[in-house]
Scaffold this motif. Sequence first.
Motif, PDB file in Angstrom:
ATOM      1  N   GLN A  13       6.907   4.239  -9.448  1.00 19.65           N
ATOM      2  CA  GLN A  13       8.135   4.637  -8.702  1.00 19.65           C
ATOM      3  C   GLN A  13       8.431   4.142  -7.075  1.00 19.65           C
ATOM      4  OE1 GLN A  13       7.715   8.894  -8.858  1.00 19.65           O
ATOM      5  NE2 GLN A  13       8.957   8.864 -10.814  1.00 19.65           N
ATOM      6  N   LEU A  14       7.310   3.552  -6.772  1.00 16.44           N
ATOM      7  CA  LEU A  14       7.415   3.094  -5.176  1.00 16.44           C
ATOM      8  C   LEU A  14       8.328   1.985  -5.136  1.00 16.44           C
ATOM      9  CD1 LEU A  14       6.287   3.510  -2.379  1.00 16.44           C
ATOM     10  CD2 LEU A  14       4.646   1.685  -2.834  1.00 16.44           C
ATOM     11  N   GLY A  15       9.344   2.141  -4.221  1.00 13.80           N
ATOM     12  CA  GLY A  15      10.434   1.037  -4.100  1.00 13.80           C
ATOM     13  C   GLY A  15       9.617  -0.387  -3.655  1.00 13.80           C
ATOM     14  N   SER A  16      10.146  -1.371  -4.262  1.00 14.04           N
ATOM     15  CA  SER A  16       9.584  -2.741  -4.015  1.00 14.04           C
ATOM     16  C   SER A  16       9.481  -3.182  -2.517  1.00 14.04           C
ATOM     17  CB  SER A  16      10.096  -3.951  -4.920  1.00 14.04           C
ATOM     18  OG  SER A  16      11.770  -3.949  -4.884  1.00 14.04           O
ATOM     19  N   GLU A  17      10.523  -2.593  -1.651  1.00 13.39           N
ATOM     20  CA  GLU A  17      10.688  -3.197  -0.612  1.00 13.39           C
ATOM     21  C   GLU A  17       9.666  -2.512   0.136  1.00 13.39           C
ATOM     22  OE1 GLU A  17      13.104   0.528  -0.248  1.00 13.39           O
ATOM     23  OE2 GLU A  17      12.520  -1.001  -1.911  1.00 13.39           O
ATOM     24  N   LEU A  18       9.170  -1.261  -0.061  1.00 14.49           N
ATOM     25  CA  LEU A  18       8.360  -0.481   0.406  1.00 14.49           C
ATOM     26  C   LEU A  18       6.741  -1.138   0.307  1.00 14.49           C
ATOM     27  CD1 LEU A  18       9.274   3.235  -0.212  1.00 14.49           C
ATOM     28  CD2 LEU A  18       9.985   1.644   1.836  1.00 14.49           C
ATOM     29  N   VAL A  19       6.472  -1.688  -0.968  1.00 14.25           N
ATOM     30  CA  VAL A  19       5.238  -2.519  -0.917  1.00 14.25           C
ATOM     31  C   VAL A  19       5.290  -3.743  -0.351  1.00 14.25           C
ATOM     32  CG1 VAL A  19       4.141  -3.736  -2.923  1.00 14.25           C
ATOM     33  CG2 VAL A  19       5.113  -1.603  -3.526  1.00 14.25           C
ATOM     34  N   CYS A  20       6.405  -4.442  -0.097  1.00 16.50           N
ATOM     35  CA  CYS A  20       6.608  -5.548   0.745  1.00 16.50           C
ATOM     36  C   CYS A  20       6.091  -5.201   2.208  1.00 16.50           C
ATOM     37  CB  CYS A  20       7.681  -6.339   0.472  1.00 16.50           C
ATOM     38  SG  CYS A  20       8.062  -7.063  -1.298  1.00 16.50           S
ATOM     39  N   ALA A  21       6.962  -4.237   2.623  1.00 16.49           N
ATOM     40  CA  ALA A  21       6.928  -4.025   3.998  1.00 16.49           C
ATOM     41  C   ALA A  21       5.495  -3.432   4.429  1.00 16.49           C
ATOM     42  CB  ALA A  21       7.622  -2.647   4.340  1.00 16.49           C
ATOM     43  N   ALA A  22       4.512  -2.776   3.497  1.00 11.25           N
ATOM     44  CA  ALA A  22       3.365  -2.215   3.702  1.00 11.25           C
ATOM     45  C   ALA A  22       2.399  -3.450   3.709  1.00 11.25           C
ATOM     46  CB  ALA A  22       2.726  -1.446   2.473  1.00 11.25           C
ATOM     47  N   ILE A  23       2.312  -4.450   2.971  1.00 15.26           N
ATOM     48  CA  ILE A  23       1.744  -5.686   2.735  1.00 15.26           C
ATOM     49  C   ILE A  23       1.883  -6.620   4.080  1.00 15.26           C
ATOM     50  CG2 ILE A  23       1.582  -8.007   1.937  1.00 15.26           C
ATOM     51  CD1 ILE A  23       1.878  -6.351  -0.879  1.00 15.26           C
ATOM     52  N   GLY A  24       3.142  -6.705   4.604  1.00 10.46           N
ATOM     53  CA  GLY A  24       3.637  -7.411   5.703  1.00 10.46           C
ATOM     54  C   GLY A  24       2.880  -6.496   7.123  1.00 10.46           C
ATOM     55  N   ALA A  25       2.981  -5.356   6.970  1.00 10.15           N
ATOM     56  CA  ALA A  25       2.211  -4.669   7.983  1.00 10.15           C
ATOM     57  C   ALA A  25       0.586  -5.031   8.281  1.00 10.15           C
ATOM     58  CB  ALA A  25       2.532  -3.139   7.989  1.00 10.15           C
ATOM     59  N   LEU A  26       0.124  -4.897   7.001  1.00  9.06           N
ATOM     60  CA  LEU A  26      -1.431  -4.785   7.080  1.00  9.06           C
ATOM     61  C   LEU A  26      -1.918  -6.291   7.421  1.00  9.06           C
ATOM     62  CD1 LEU A  26      -2.151  -2.919   3.801  1.00  9.06           C
ATOM     63  CD2 LEU A  26      -2.849  -2.412   6.157  1.00  9.06           C
ATOM     64  N   GLU A  27      -0.835  -7.366   7.326  1.00  9.36           N
ATOM     65  CA  GLU A  27      -1.116  -8.707   7.836  1.00  9.36           C
ATOM     66  C   GLU A  27      -1.204  -8.789   9.597  1.00  9.36           C
ATOM     67  OE1 GLU A  27      -1.193 -12.034   6.298  1.00  9.36           O
ATOM     68  OE2 GLU A  27      -1.564 -10.877   4.557  1.00  9.36           O
ATOM     69  N   THR A  28      -0.773  -7.819  10.207  1.00 10.46           N
ATOM     70  CA  THR A  28      -0.622  -8.100  11.569  1.00 10.46           C
ATOM     71  C   THR A  28      -1.176  -6.803  12.100  1.00 10.46           C
ATOM     72  OG1 THR A  28       1.628  -8.923  11.093  1.00 10.46           O
ATOM     73  CG2 THR A  28       1.070  -8.387  13.233  1.00 10.46           C
ATOM     74  N   PHE A  29      -1.352  -5.751  11.593  1.00  9.53           N
ATOM     75  CA  PHE A  29      -1.620  -4.604  12.402  1.00  9.53           C
ATOM     76  C   PHE A  29      -3.061  -3.750  11.543  1.00  9.53           C
ATOM     77  CE2 PHE A  29       2.840  -5.015  13.100  1.00  9.53           C
ATOM     78  CZ  PHE A  29       3.054  -4.991  14.393  1.00  9.53           C
ATOM     79  N   GLN A  30      -3.621  -3.261  12.456  1.00  8.98           N
ATOM     80  CA  GLN A  30      -4.786  -2.556  11.643  1.00  8.98           C
ATOM     81  C   GLN A  30      -4.556  -1.156  11.281  1.00  8.98           C
ATOM     82  OE1 GLN A  30      -8.229  -3.708  11.111  1.00  8.98           O
ATOM     83  NE2 GLN A  30      -7.354  -5.562  11.512  1.00  8.98           N
ATOM     84  N   PRO A  31      -5.163  -0.812  10.113  1.00 11.57           N
ATOM     85  CA  PRO A  31      -4.932   0.610   9.682  1.00 11.57           C
ATOM     86  C   PRO A  31      -5.719   1.536  10.477  1.00 11.57           C
ATOM     87  CG  PRO A  31      -5.907  -0.639   7.918  1.00 11.57           C
ATOM     88  CD  PRO A  31      -5.639  -1.767   8.933  1.00 11.57           C
ATOM     89  N   PRO A  32      -5.385   2.775  10.351  1.00 10.06           N
ATOM     90  CA  PRO A  32      -4.436   3.720   9.741  1.00 10.06           C
ATOM     91  C   PRO A  32      -2.860   3.312  10.270  1.00 10.06           C
ATOM     92  CG  PRO A  32      -5.577   5.344  11.024  1.00 10.06           C
ATOM     93  CD  PRO A  32      -6.280   3.721  11.019  1.00 10.06           C
ATOM     94  N   LEU A  33      -1.792   3.433   9.443  1.00 10.72           N
ATOM     95  CA  LEU A  33      -0.754   2.923   9.793  1.00 10.72           C
ATOM     96  C   LEU A  33       0.355   3.949   9.221  1.00 10.72           C
ATOM     97  CD1 LEU A  33      -0.727  -0.835   8.968  1.00 10.72           C
ATOM     98  CD2 LEU A  33      -0.843   0.071  11.080  1.00 10.72           C
ATOM     99  N   VAL A  34       1.425   4.124   9.709  1.00 15.42           N
ATOM    100  CA  VAL A  34       2.698   4.574   9.169  1.00 15.42           C
ATOM    101  C   VAL A  34       3.763   3.337   9.244  1.00 15.42           C
ATOM    102  CG1 VAL A  34       4.665   6.310   9.439  1.00 15.42           C
ATOM    103  CG2 VAL A  34       2.027   7.104   9.775  1.00 15.42           C
ATOM    104  N   VAL A  35       4.136   3.202   8.054  1.00 13.36           N
ATOM    105  CA  VAL A  35       5.195   1.863   8.008  1.00 13.36           C
ATOM    106  C   VAL A  35       6.441   2.706   7.893  1.00 13.36           C
ATOM    107  CG1 VAL A  35       5.616  -0.094   6.750  1.00 13.36           C
ATOM    108  CG2 VAL A  35       3.393   0.365   7.142  1.00 13.36           C
ATOM    109  N   ILE A  36       7.379   2.418   8.677  1.00 11.19           N
ATOM    110  CA  ILE A  36       8.817   2.988   8.679  1.00 11.19           C
ATOM    111  C   ILE A  36       9.706   1.938   8.323  1.00 11.19           C
ATOM    112  CG2 ILE A  36      10.702   4.263  10.040  1.00 11.19           C
ATOM    113  CD1 ILE A  36       8.087   4.898  11.943  1.00 11.19           C
ATOM    114  N   THR A  37      10.532   2.031   7.363  1.00 14.36           N
ATOM    115  CA  THR A  37      11.592   1.274   6.917  1.00 14.36           C
ATOM    116  C   THR A  37      12.716   1.965   7.263  1.00 14.36           C
ATOM    117  OG1 THR A  37       9.939   0.160   5.285  1.00 14.36           O
ATOM    118  CG2 THR A  37      12.562  -0.101   4.899  1.00 14.36           C
TER     119      THR A  37
END
Length: 256
Positions: A105-129
């Motif tokens: 059920q997770l939108g594919s753009e949210l998957v992509c945004a999460a992967i993109g964020a993990l490339e640059t930022f250290q978790p824990p994260l809140v990714v806002i689209t």
Amino acid sequence: MILALNIGNTHILLGVWQQDQLLFRATLSAETSRSTDEYAIQLLSLFSLHGLRPDQLEGAILSSVVPSLTARLRQAVQQLCQLRVMTVGPGLKSGLAIRIDNPAQLGSELVCAAIGALETFQPPLVVITMDTAISMMAIDARRQLLGGVILPGPEVSLEALIRRTAQLPQVDLEAAPAGVIGTNTTLSLQAGAVLGTATLLDGMLARFSAEMGGPVTAVCTGRMHRSILAACATPLEYDQDLILRGLWRIYQKNRR
């Protein structure tokens, strides 16, 4: 070169990658009335504008939350060059640990945004689209996507209010309100939309931090108005290329 496309409810975000370099990014309107040929013409024009040719592509990948446009954009790409177009979803490896009840059920753009964020930022994260809706997704220190919230975006809220209320004007969300006390209808709507959205984000991020047991880094992407970004009391990292970077990484994981 790799073409990456994200089909959202109102806009289509696209970019061309060569190695780890984004050669260009562009945005098209997501119009379900447009034909495959019309989208092919738009894509061809964008390549020409940036001095590139579609036959230079070696692959393409797309994510979509608009099923009626998915096949149309895939066919438009294949009209310009005969190649495989990957679609983010079941069957493609993302490398993201998704811990929600039903990962499908997770939108594919949210998957992509999460992967993109993990490339640059250290978790824990809140990714806002930010798009038609505001999606806020939590990623814990173990790089697991836990879930999040989905809220109406400021444009949707304003449009609903204006449609259901007599004599309310359109307002510019890019303009920063002078303060919370609007002295006319336009300024009051502007303050409500801009400062109200910023306060909403601040409040929700405070709740995310409390529920996740400590401070989080807030990373946002999409059509985040500069006025809202500036009005937030919580520090926000804005990266317009999160989704495109996530698409590029997923392509790399699945290329043959």
